[in-house]
Write a protein that holds these residues in place. Sequence first.
Motif, PDB file in Angstrom:
ATOM      1  N   GLU A  51       0.984  -1.480  -0.098  1.00 27.71           N
ATOM      2  CA  GLU A  51      -0.354  -0.117  -0.395  1.00 27.71           C
ATOM      3  C   GLU A  51       0.536   1.074   0.157  1.00 27.71           C
ATOM      4  O   GLU A  51       0.474   2.246  -0.955  1.00 27.71           O
ATOM      5  CB  GLU A  51      -1.158  -0.080   1.504  1.00 27.71           C
TER       6      GLU A  51
ATOM      7  N   GLY B 144       2.151   1.641  -2.919  1.00 27.67           N
ATOM      8  CA  GLY B 144       1.304   2.438  -4.457  1.00 27.67           C
ATOM      9  C   GLY B 144       0.448   0.642  -5.140  1.00 27.67           C
ATOM     10  O   GLY B 144       0.178   1.518  -6.170  1.00 27.67           O
ATOM     11  N   LYS B 145       1.110  -0.084  -4.463  1.00 34.72           N
ATOM     12  CA  LYS B 145       0.441  -1.290  -5.073  1.00 34.72           C
ATOM     13  C   LYS B 145      -1.086  -1.588  -4.909  1.00 34.72           C
ATOM     14  O   LYS B 145      -1.348  -2.999  -5.495  1.00 34.72           O
ATOM     15  CB  LYS B 145       1.493  -2.175  -5.522  1.00 34.72           C
TER      16      LYS B 145
ATOM     17  N   GLU C  59      -4.503  -1.375  -1.902  1.00 28.60           N
ATOM     18  CA  GLU C  59      -5.138  -0.509  -1.203  1.00 28.60           C
ATOM     19  C   GLU C  59      -5.608  -1.546  -0.112  1.00 28.60           C
ATOM     20  O   GLU C  59      -6.921  -2.838  -0.414  1.00 28.60           O
ATOM     21  CB  GLU C  59      -6.099   0.718  -1.618  1.00 28.60           C
TER      22      GLU C  59
ATOM     23  N   LYS D 130      -7.496  -4.051  -2.923  1.00 28.69           N
ATOM     24  CA  LYS D 130      -7.124  -4.438  -4.186  1.00 28.69           C
ATOM     25  C   LYS D 130      -5.712  -3.798  -4.378  1.00 28.69           C
ATOM     26  O   LYS D 130      -5.283  -3.550  -4.128  1.00 28.69           O
ATOM     27  CB  LYS D 130      -7.828  -3.236  -4.487  1.00 28.69           C
TER      28      LYS D 130
ATOM     29  N   PHE E 271      -2.987  -2.810  -7.434  1.00 28.98           N
ATOM     30  CA  PHE E 271      -2.571  -1.755  -8.744  1.00 28.98           C
ATOM     31  C   PHE E 271      -1.823  -2.678  -9.875  1.00 28.98           C
ATOM     32  O   PHE E 271      -0.512  -3.073  -9.176  1.00 28.98           O
ATOM     33  CB  PHE E 271      -2.664  -0.405  -8.678  1.00 28.98           C
TER      34      PHE E 271
ATOM     35  N   LYS F 284      -2.975  10.509   2.905  1.00 28.95           N
ATOM     36  CA  LYS F 284      -2.851   9.872   2.179  1.00 28.95           C
ATOM     37  C   LYS F 284      -3.818  10.125   0.937  1.00 28.95           C
ATOM     38  O   LYS F 284      -4.357  11.028   0.705  1.00 28.95           O
ATOM     39  CB  LYS F 284      -4.486   8.781   2.888  1.00 28.95           C
ATOM     40  N   PRO F 285      -3.032   9.240  -0.002  1.00 24.96           N
ATOM     41  CA  PRO F 285      -4.228  10.313  -1.761  1.00 24.96           C
ATOM     42  C   PRO F 285      -5.033   9.692  -1.601  1.00 24.96           C
ATOM     43  O   PRO F 285      -6.130   8.463  -0.844  1.00 24.96           O
ATOM     44  CB  PRO F 285      -3.056   8.891  -2.361  1.00 24.96           C
TER      45      PRO F 285
ATOM     46  N   ARG G 232      -8.534   4.616  -3.669  1.00 25.98           N
ATOM     47  CA  ARG G 232      -8.701   4.486  -5.773  1.00 25.98           C
ATOM     48  C   ARG G 232      -9.871   3.000  -5.114  1.00 25.98           C
ATOM     49  O   ARG G 232     -10.555   2.153  -6.126  1.00 25.98           O
ATOM     50  CB  ARG G 232      -7.914   3.486  -6.609  1.00 25.98           C
ATOM     51  N   VAL G 233     -10.708   3.069  -3.746  1.00 26.81           N
ATOM     52  CA  VAL G 233     -11.842   1.801  -3.293  1.00 26.81           C
ATOM     53  C   VAL G 233     -13.275   2.750  -3.942  1.00 26.81           C
ATOM     54  O   VAL G 233     -13.652   3.331  -3.570  1.00 26.81           O
ATOM     55  CB  VAL G 233     -11.778   0.977  -2.384  1.00 26.81           C
TER      56      VAL G 233
ATOM     57  N   ASP H 192     -16.691  -1.781  -5.118  1.00 26.28           N
ATOM     58  CA  ASP H 192     -15.124  -2.588  -4.265  1.00 26.28           C
ATOM     59  C   ASP H 192     -15.909  -3.624  -2.850  1.00 26.28           C
ATOM     60  O   ASP H 192     -15.930  -3.730  -2.475  1.00 26.28           O
ATOM     61  CB  ASP H 192     -13.843  -1.997  -4.909  1.00 26.28           C
TER      62      ASP H 192
END
Lengths: 173, 208
Positions: free
Chosen positions: A150, A153-154, A156, A171, A173, B9-10, B13-14, B18
């Motif tokens: 995480e 960035g690969k 979450e 999830k 990426f 935190k960015p 993307r969930v 999902d």
Amino acid sequence: MGADYEWPWQYEFPPFFTIQPIPKTKEQQLISWRNLICDYHKSNRKWEVDTAGVVFQNKKIGRQLSPAAIRVVLQSLCDEGQGVMNGERCFVLWNSVAQWASLIHNWAVDRGLTNTVLTLFEIHGGDDTEGEPFHTMDIWLLHHVISYLEKEGKAELMLGDSDDFSDAGVKFF
Amino acid sequence: MGGLFSKKKPVSRVTEQDKAVLKLKQTRDKLKQYQKKIMVNQEKERTLAKQCLDQGRKDKALRLLKKKKFQDSLLEKTDVQLDNLEKMVQDIEFAQVEIQVVEGLKGGNEALDALHQIMSLDDVEKIMGDTEDAIAYQREIDDLLAGGVGVEQPDDDELLAELGDLLGAEVEEQLPDVPVSDMDLPEAPTHELEKTKTRQEQRTMVAS
């Protein structure tokens, strides 16, 4: 499976079970302990260190590592990135966190599982990961490895309500 | 999003979908665990039933087998439910893929529109007209330059004649040889020839 593991010669060597006072000797001793713990857990596919287990006491020669000495050994294990503490529990990393992370990430990429939601359960206990090196991995450790992904960035994490990550998802990426 | 140096935190993307998929998969996991539990149970009861039979307690063995049968039906039902869950998950995932396809098409469409705006029809017409003019101009220059040196242009007729000669020569070369045969041909009748000769003579006589 346990029978496959061959104890190193140090395991039969009484002074091995006492932390050595001379720094150089102690350093060597800790290296041996770390290797022993990694090898033992890897060949038995055990993820968590059992401080009361057979690793720290050799009944045959009547020696055992004292609780304080065990702490020193485990501390050294974690300092070298070969273990990680979760409260009082210690997990063994015979592969580094980064290695585990890339193993799992590669598995997900190879199967086209990026951008899909997976449960942690199906990664460590699902039929699809049968035979993968991370199959049966302790779920907390799995969560620890995925947290690393995480940060890169690969992946979450999707945490559920339970504290033990049994309902967590991820999830890639 | 936060600034460049913020440790925030960015953006997650969930998506909501999902989360829904995760819920479904969690349920699937639970069903699978449930199945495992039943199967372990069944195995245990089967061995127990066998023991009972060995001990001659047929009643108990029968009861255990009955229980096993009932659990079989449970397993079948959970299988159907698992199928349903799996299908649902796939439907959601496919719908997400479809959204991506539509978004991709939308992006492409916008790009094409933007390009069309850069390249309006009028512009193209004008450019084509200009190009035509330029070509005509260039041709004029070419003609002038070609004529300017004073070399006499060969006549078209002359060229065609030469081409005809060449073609004729080629045709002759290609004609097959007259076959020479050793066959004995019958002698040509001579009187007939004489007759025609006389007829010819007659004709010339008539003509004169």
